[in-house]
Scaffold this motif. Structure first.
Motif, PDB file in Angstrom:
ATOM      1  N   ARG A  11       0.845  -1.196   0.000  1.00  0.00           N
ATOM      2  CA  ARG A  11       0.000   0.000   0.000  1.00  0.00           C
ATOM      3  C   ARG A  11       0.882   1.248   0.000  1.00  0.00           C
ATOM      4  O   ARG A  11       1.692   1.449   0.904  1.00  0.00           O
ATOM      5  N   ARG A  12       0.718   2.074  -1.009  1.00  0.00           N
ATOM      6  CA  ARG A  12       1.482   3.308  -1.126  1.00  0.00           C
ATOM      7  C   ARG A  12       0.946   4.339  -0.141  1.00  0.00           C
ATOM      8  O   ARG A  12      -0.256   4.545  -0.032  1.00  0.00           O
ATOM      9  N   ILE A  13       1.860   4.993   0.566  1.00  0.00           N
ATOM     10  CA  ILE A  13       1.491   6.015   1.549  1.00  0.00           C
ATOM     11  C   ILE A  13       2.237   7.290   1.178  1.00  0.00           C
ATOM     12  O   ILE A  13       3.462   7.312   1.115  1.00  0.00           O
ATOM     13  N   ALA A  14       1.441   8.342   0.916  1.00  0.00           N
ATOM     14  CA  ALA A  14       2.022   9.628   0.520  1.00  0.00           C
ATOM     15  C   ALA A  14       1.011  10.728   0.812  1.00  0.00           C
ATOM     16  O   ALA A  14      -0.115  10.459   1.234  1.00  0.00           O
ATOM     17  N   ASP A  16      -0.643  12.403  -1.210  1.00  0.00           N
ATOM     18  CA  ASP A  16      -1.771  12.401  -2.138  1.00  0.00           C
ATOM     19  C   ASP A  16      -2.615  11.128  -2.062  1.00  0.00           C
ATOM     20  O   ASP A  16      -3.410  10.842  -2.941  1.00  0.00           O
ATOM     21  N   THR A  17      -2.456  10.327  -0.995  1.00  0.00           N
ATOM     22  CA  THR A  17      -3.246   9.112  -0.801  1.00  0.00           C
ATOM     23  C   THR A  17      -4.067   9.241   0.486  1.00  0.00           C
ATOM     24  O   THR A  17      -3.753  10.072   1.342  1.00  0.00           O
ATOM     25  N   PRO A  18      -5.117   8.415   0.644  1.00  0.00           N
ATOM     26  CA  PRO A  18      -5.888   8.456   1.892  1.00  0.00           C
ATOM     27  C   PRO A  18      -4.980   8.158   3.096  1.00  0.00           C
ATOM     28  O   PRO A  18      -3.963   7.474   2.958  1.00  0.00           O
ATOM     29  N   PRO A  19      -5.326   8.656   4.293  1.00  0.00           N
ATOM     30  CA  PRO A  19      -4.469   8.442   5.462  1.00  0.00           C
ATOM     31  C   PRO A  19      -4.331   6.970   5.837  1.00  0.00           C
ATOM     32  O   PRO A  19      -5.249   6.187   5.629  1.00  0.00           O
ATOM     33  N   ALA A  23      -4.407   1.927  14.791  1.00  0.00           N
ATOM     34  CA  ALA A  23      -5.154   1.916  16.044  1.00  0.00           C
ATOM     35  C   ALA A  23      -4.395   1.084  17.071  1.00  0.00           C
ATOM     36  O   ALA A  23      -3.914  -0.003  16.766  1.00  0.00           O
ATOM     37  N   GLU A  24      -4.273   1.599  18.281  1.00  0.00           N
ATOM     38  CA  GLU A  24      -3.587   0.878  19.348  1.00  0.00           C
ATOM     39  C   GLU A  24      -4.606   0.098  20.177  1.00  0.00           C
ATOM     40  O   GLU A  24      -5.635   0.625  20.591  1.00  0.00           O
ATOM     41  N   PRO A  39      -9.316   1.294  10.926  1.00  0.00           N
ATOM     42  CA  PRO A  39      -7.853   1.394  10.891  1.00  0.00           C
ATOM     43  C   PRO A  39      -7.239   0.589   9.745  1.00  0.00           C
ATOM     44  O   PRO A  39      -7.778  -0.423   9.314  1.00  0.00           O
ATOM     45  N   SER A  40      -6.099   1.044   9.284  1.00  0.00           N
ATOM     46  CA  SER A  40      -5.325   0.340   8.269  1.00  0.00           C
ATOM     47  C   SER A  40      -4.456  -0.727   8.915  1.00  0.00           C
ATOM     48  O   SER A  40      -4.106  -1.718   8.288  1.00  0.00           O
TER      49      SER A  40
END
Length: 55
Positions: A11-14, A16-19, A23-24, A39-40
């Motif tokens: 999963r690309r994280i940047a 311009d992508t969804p957050p 979650a702890e 949560p992701s």
């Protein structure tokens, strides 16, 4: 131009992508857990009572 990014399990994280929400989960939530978003990823906090009582 593409903003800088990282990838976690494909999963690309940047910017311009969804957050990417983490979650702890731990025993210190007083039985209440009400996430506002799905949560992701999950962070499991594990401890023993000895951690708080000293050596």
């Amino acid at each position: 131009m593409t903003p800088p990014s990282i990838s976690i399990q494909g999963r690309r994280i940047a910017s311009d992508t969804p957050p990417y929400i983490v979650a702890e989960l731990s025993a210190n939530h007083n039985g209440s857990l009400a996430p506002r978003e799905i949560p992701s990823a999950l962070l499991f906090s594990i401890f023993t009572p000895r951690c708080f009582s000293g050596p």
